[in-house]
Design a protein around this motif. Structure first.
Motif, mmCIF file in Angstrom:
data_model
loop_
_atom_site.group_PDB
_atom_site.id
_atom_site.type_symbol
_atom_site.label_atom_id
_atom_site.label_comp_id
_atom_site.label_asym_id
_atom_site.label_seq_id
_atom_site.Cartn_x
_atom_site.Cartn_y
_atom_site.Cartn_z
ATOM 1 N N ALA A 127 -19.275 29.450 31.843
ATOM 2 C CA ALA A 127 -18.667 28.137 31.635
ATOM 3 C C ALA A 127 -18.074 28.031 30.239
ATOM 4 C CB ALA A 127 -19.713 27.044 31.855
ATOM 5 N N ASP A 128 -18.798 28.535 29.241
ATOM 6 C CA ASP A 128 -18.339 28.492 27.862
ATOM 7 C C ASP A 128 -17.031 29.257 27.700
ATOM 8 O OD1 ASP A 128 -18.910 27.940 24.949
ATOM 9 O OD2 ASP A 128 -18.925 30.120 24.888
ATOM 10 N N ASN A 129 -16.974 30.455 28.264
ATOM 11 C CA ASN A 129 -15.794 31.288 28.116
ATOM 12 C C ASN A 129 -14.611 30.771 28.920
ATOM 13 O OD1 ASN A 129 -17.032 33.050 26.357
ATOM 14 N ND2 ASN A 129 -17.778 34.405 27.968
ATOM 15 N N THR A 130 -14.886 30.154 30.070
ATOM 16 C CA THR A 130 -13.807 29.591 30.865
ATOM 17 C C THR A 130 -13.077 28.504 30.084
ATOM 18 O OG1 THR A 130 -14.961 30.069 32.941
ATOM 19 C CG2 THR A 130 -13.213 28.424 33.026
ATOM 20 N N LEU A 131 -13.833 27.679 29.383
ATOM 21 C CA LEU A 131 -13.206 26.638 28.577
ATOM 22 C C LEU A 131 -12.440 27.247 27.402
ATOM 23 C CD1 LEU A 131 -12.805 23.647 28.488
ATOM 24 C CD2 LEU A 131 -14.900 23.405 27.174
ATOM 25 N N ASN A 132 -12.976 28.308 26.803
ATOM 26 C CA ASN A 132 -12.246 28.999 25.735
ATOM 27 C C ASN A 132 -10.878 29.463 26.211
ATOM 28 O OD1 ASN A 132 -14.186 28.843 23.694
ATOM 29 N ND2 ASN A 132 -15.259 30.664 24.410
ATOM 30 N N ASN A 133 -10.820 29.883 27.466
ATOM 31 C CA ASN A 133 -9.588 30.448 28.001
ATOM 32 C C ASN A 133 -8.510 29.403 28.247
ATOM 33 O OD1 ASN A 133 -8.787 33.056 28.245
ATOM 34 N ND2 ASN A 133 -9.690 33.409 30.250
ATOM 35 N N GLN A 134 -8.848 28.130 28.068
ATOM 36 C CA GLN A 134 -7.854 27.069 28.155
ATOM 37 C C GLN A 134 -7.053 26.932 26.857
ATOM 38 O OE1 GLN A 134 -9.580 23.345 29.334
ATOM 39 N NE2 GLN A 134 -10.752 24.232 31.014
ATOM 40 N N SER A 135 -7.385 27.732 25.868
ATOM 41 C CA SER A 135 -6.814 27.568 24.531
ATOM 42 C C SER A 135 -5.290 27.620 24.517
ATOM 43 C CB SER A 135 -7.353 28.644 23.580
ATOM 44 O OG SER A 135 -8.704 28.424 23.293
ATOM 45 N N LEU A 136 -4.730 26.659 23.795
ATOM 46 C CA LEU A 136 -3.297 26.669 23.503
ATOM 47 C C LEU A 136 -3.050 27.743 22.439
ATOM 48 C CD1 LEU A 136 -0.771 24.967 24.320
ATOM 49 C CD2 LEU A 136 -1.123 23.685 22.209
ATOM 50 N N VAL A 137 -2.196 28.692 22.746
ATOM 51 C CA VAL A 137 -1.879 29.795 21.830
ATOM 52 C C VAL A 137 -0.447 29.594 21.331
ATOM 53 C CG1 VAL A 137 -1.695 32.290 21.546
ATOM 54 C CG2 VAL A 137 -3.420 31.320 23.100
ATOM 55 N N VAL A 138 -0.301 29.496 20.008
ATOM 56 C CA VAL A 138 0.999 29.138 19.432
ATOM 57 C C VAL A 138 1.434 30.186 18.409
ATOM 58 C CG1 VAL A 138 2.330 27.370 18.218
ATOM 59 C CG2 VAL A 138 0.425 26.687 19.707
ATOM 60 N N LEU A 139 2.682 30.589 18.511
ATOM 61 C CA LEU A 139 3.312 31.467 17.520
ATOM 62 C C LEU A 139 4.342 30.652 16.744
ATOM 63 C CD1 LEU A 139 3.862 34.414 16.419
ATOM 64 C CD2 LEU A 139 5.762 34.463 18.054
ATOM 65 N N PHE A 140 4.110 30.516 15.434
ATOM 66 C CA PHE A 140 5.059 29.823 14.561
ATOM 67 C C PHE A 140 5.912 30.849 13.823
ATOM 68 C CE2 PHE A 140 1.755 26.400 14.583
ATOM 69 C CZ PHE A 140 2.559 25.377 15.080
ATOM 70 N N THR A 141 7.201 30.518 13.645
ATOM 71 C CA THR A 141 8.100 31.334 12.831
ATOM 72 C C THR A 141 8.768 30.430 11.808
ATOM 73 O OG1 THR A 141 8.538 32.866 14.661
ATOM 74 C CG2 THR A 141 10.101 32.867 12.828
ATOM 75 N N PHE A 142 8.675 30.844 10.523
ATOM 76 C CA PHE A 142 9.230 30.032 9.436
ATOM 77 C C PHE A 142 9.687 30.955 8.323
ATOM 78 C CE2 PHE A 142 8.804 27.197 5.665
ATOM 79 C CZ PHE A 142 9.611 26.152 6.100
ATOM 80 N N ASN A 143 10.953 30.831 7.956
ATOM 81 C CA ASN A 143 11.535 31.667 6.886
ATOM 82 C C ASN A 143 11.245 33.151 7.094
ATOM 83 O OD1 ASN A 143 12.665 29.463 5.609
ATOM 84 N ND2 ASN A 143 10.965 29.193 4.168
ATOM 85 N N GLY A 144 11.362 33.575 8.341
ATOM 86 C CA GLY A 144 11.186 34.989 8.661
ATOM 87 C C GLY A 144 9.752 35.442 8.783
ATOM 88 N N LYS A 145 8.792 34.552 8.635
ATOM 89 C CA LYS A 145 7.376 34.896 8.748
ATOM 90 C C LYS A 145 6.836 34.418 10.094
ATOM 91 C CE LYS A 145 7.297 36.579 4.567
ATOM 92 N NZ LYS A 145 7.167 38.038 4.336
ATOM 93 N N HIS A 146 5.929 35.213 10.661
ATOM 94 C CA HIS A 146 5.398 34.932 11.996
ATOM 95 C C HIS A 146 3.883 34.756 11.926
ATOM 96 C CE1 HIS A 146 9.351 36.155 13.542
ATOM 97 N NE2 HIS A 146 9.266 37.181 12.693
ATOM 98 N N LEU A 147 3.414 33.620 12.440
ATOM 99 C CA LEU A 147 1.998 33.278 12.359
ATOM 100 C C LEU A 147 1.468 32.959 13.754
ATOM 101 C CD1 LEU A 147 3.729 31.665 9.902
ATOM 102 C CD2 LEU A 147 1.401 31.375 9.061
#
Length: 495
Positions: free
Chosen positions: A338-358
């Motif tokens: 149950a704990d891991n199933t909820l973890n898997n709902q995570s919003l995963v975001v890639l930001f790009t700013f001034n040529g840098k990727h986070l």
């Protein structure tokens, strides 16, 4: 015994139980001192930056790196609290990514939120809630009065939080029910070794804080704040992998872009916790397992029905305990699932700013990563990364380590594809999961952190490497060095 049960399952308005974590904190596997960099007095493994880089600098709230970026990680215990600051033509703009703590709460989150409020002037361009675990959102409830003074331009959540998505609502209600049933079942079992399982079940609902603070610390309160508890009525957007998110205008004008890499809109993928053919259970239905009854009633009897000489070599209690120990622990399996199933709902975001990727991965686990890395569900054996995932990982400048350093939250293929020398941060606190009776610490997993440290050229910062209030750094870890700077209770990376 009865008193212990009462403590495990407190009635409404009763004070929450206080647990003491007895396991010894653990860090990396000890490493030899590197040339050009002094070892710590404890001679533990180091995350101190590039070899020979020297000590870290003191952080300043009005500074960013040459690319106009600062990533700040607050030390709150076992939980995530990150502030991304960007230099824009309209001044410094801030993005808050999660704010919570649960297990191993070191009692610093109130101070951290107050500091963040002062630094941002109670203004946030964007608030991201990766998923609804207490260790990522409890701060919104504990500090709801502070957040009520904030002006927020936008709030992002995963599609699982969309009230108009019937599949999401059904899934979340089921998870909450499972968590409560697990808490009751664990209380009835009354085992002294179940603390970690309690942490997992309660992390889904935040119930202990709700009991101890009149409901002020529950996940329900945190969600209410996120949906409308700020000074202004901030619009809330719900995203899934592949969606094109809408950013606040000032951030767009400054050149910031964002990609949503997870979670997938596929419940089967979300239920996949690891890439090892289901480490915990083969079945993914998040329901509380019934008590195991390996034999029919006709074959059952009582110990008192046996003659005394039947227990000549081993006492009756020893035989009964051995039989119990031989059974799989279904409650433990279901709590972890149950704990891991909820973890898997995570919003995963890639930001790009001034040529840098986070990359901010929340607590994404296998199914979430699997969709990003390979484009969907895969079979066993070697698999090929998609061109897009390989390109993204090869260009990373910063990685927020998934799930506090858990082994199933940073896949080997993902780490191997990351750009060598990228910088990483992990918010963690050892001694919460694993580490008992000689077993390895589950989170953070030392071998994984060693691999990340190697991939980042020793540019990995752990939150527990720094002082936070009266909380000393975890023994055995070196002080942070460049490229990081340190304040009281937080670590900065300027790039």
């Amino acid at each position: 015994m009865a008193a212990r049960k009462a403590k495990r399952a407190p009635k409404k308005h009763a004070p929450a139980r206080k647990r003491t974590i007895k396991s010894k904190p653990r860090g990396h596997t000890p490493a030899k001192p590197r040339k050009g960099r002094p070892a710590s007095p404890t001679n533990g493994a180091s995350n101190a930056g590039s070899p020979g880089a020297g000590p870290s600098t003191t952080s300043a709230d009005d500074t960013v790196g040459s690319s106009g970026i600062r990533v700040r990680m607050y030390r709150v215990g076992f939980g995530d609290f990150f502030l991304l600051t960007l230099k824009t033509p309209a001044g410094l703009k801030h993005i808050l990514i999660d704010c919570g703590v649960h297990a191993c709460d070191i009692r610093t989150i109130n101070t951290a939120v107050a500091h963040m409020a002062a630094v941002t002037g109670h203004n946030l361009s964007l608030v991201i809630m990766t998923h609804r675990h207490a260790d990522h959102i409890s701060g919104f409830a504990k500090c709801k009065d502070v957040f009520s003074q904030f002006n927020i331009e936008q709030v992002w959540m995963s599609w699982f939080e969309n009230p108009n998505d019937t599949d999401a609502a059904k899934f979340q209600n089921g998870m909450a029910m499972v968590a409560r049933q697990l808490t009751v079942a664990l209380a009835a079992r009354n085992s002294p070794d179940d603390d970690e399982l309690y942490f997992m079940a309660e992390n889904i609902t935040g119930e202990p804080m709700a009991l101890s603070e009149g409901g002020g610390g529950s996940n329900a309160v945190a969600l209410k704040v996120l949906h409308g508890g700020f000074k202004n009525k901030a619009p809330v957007a719900y995203y899934k992998a592949g969606d094109l998110p809408t950013l606040p205008k000032d951030l767009v004008d400054a050149g910031l872009t964002a990609q949503i890499l997870g979670p997938p809109h596929d419940l089967d993928l979300v239920k996949q916790m690891d890439g090892k053919n289901e480490e915990y259970l083969a079945e993914n239905d998040p329901a509380v397992a019934a008590k195991i009854e390996p034999f029919g009633r006709v074959f059952r009897t009582k110990g008192s029905d046996y003659p005394k000489d039947a227990f000549y070599d081993y006492g009756r209690k020893e035989v009964e305990q051995a039989a119990r120990d031989a059974q799989p622990d279904m409650l433990a399996a279901k709590a972890k699932q149950a704990d891991n199933t909820l973890n898997n709902q995570s919003l995963v975001v890639l930001f790009t700013f001034n040529g840098k990727h986070l990359l901010f991965a929340g607590d994404a686990q296998w199914g979430n990563w699997e969709n990003f890395l390979y484009g969907g569900k895969i079979g066993t054996g070697p698999n090929k990364l998609t061109d897009s995932s390989r390109k993204i990982l090869a260009s990373l400048d910063f990685y927020k380590v998934g799930h506090h350093g858990s082994t199933n939250a940073t896949p080997k293929d993902a780490l191997a594809a990351m750009r060598e020398g990228c910088v990483a941060m992990v918010s963690t606190q050892p001694g919460c999961y694993g580490g008992k009776n000689g077993a390895p610490t589950e989170v953070p997993r030392g071998l994984l952190l060693d691999a990340i440290e190697k991939r980042t050229d020793n540019q990995l910062a752990r939150s527990d490497q720094i002082q936070a209030g009266d909380n000393k750094p975890t023994p055995g870890l070196d002080a942070l060095g460049k490229p990081f700077s340190v304040g009281d209770g937080y670590v900065d990376y300027n790039l």
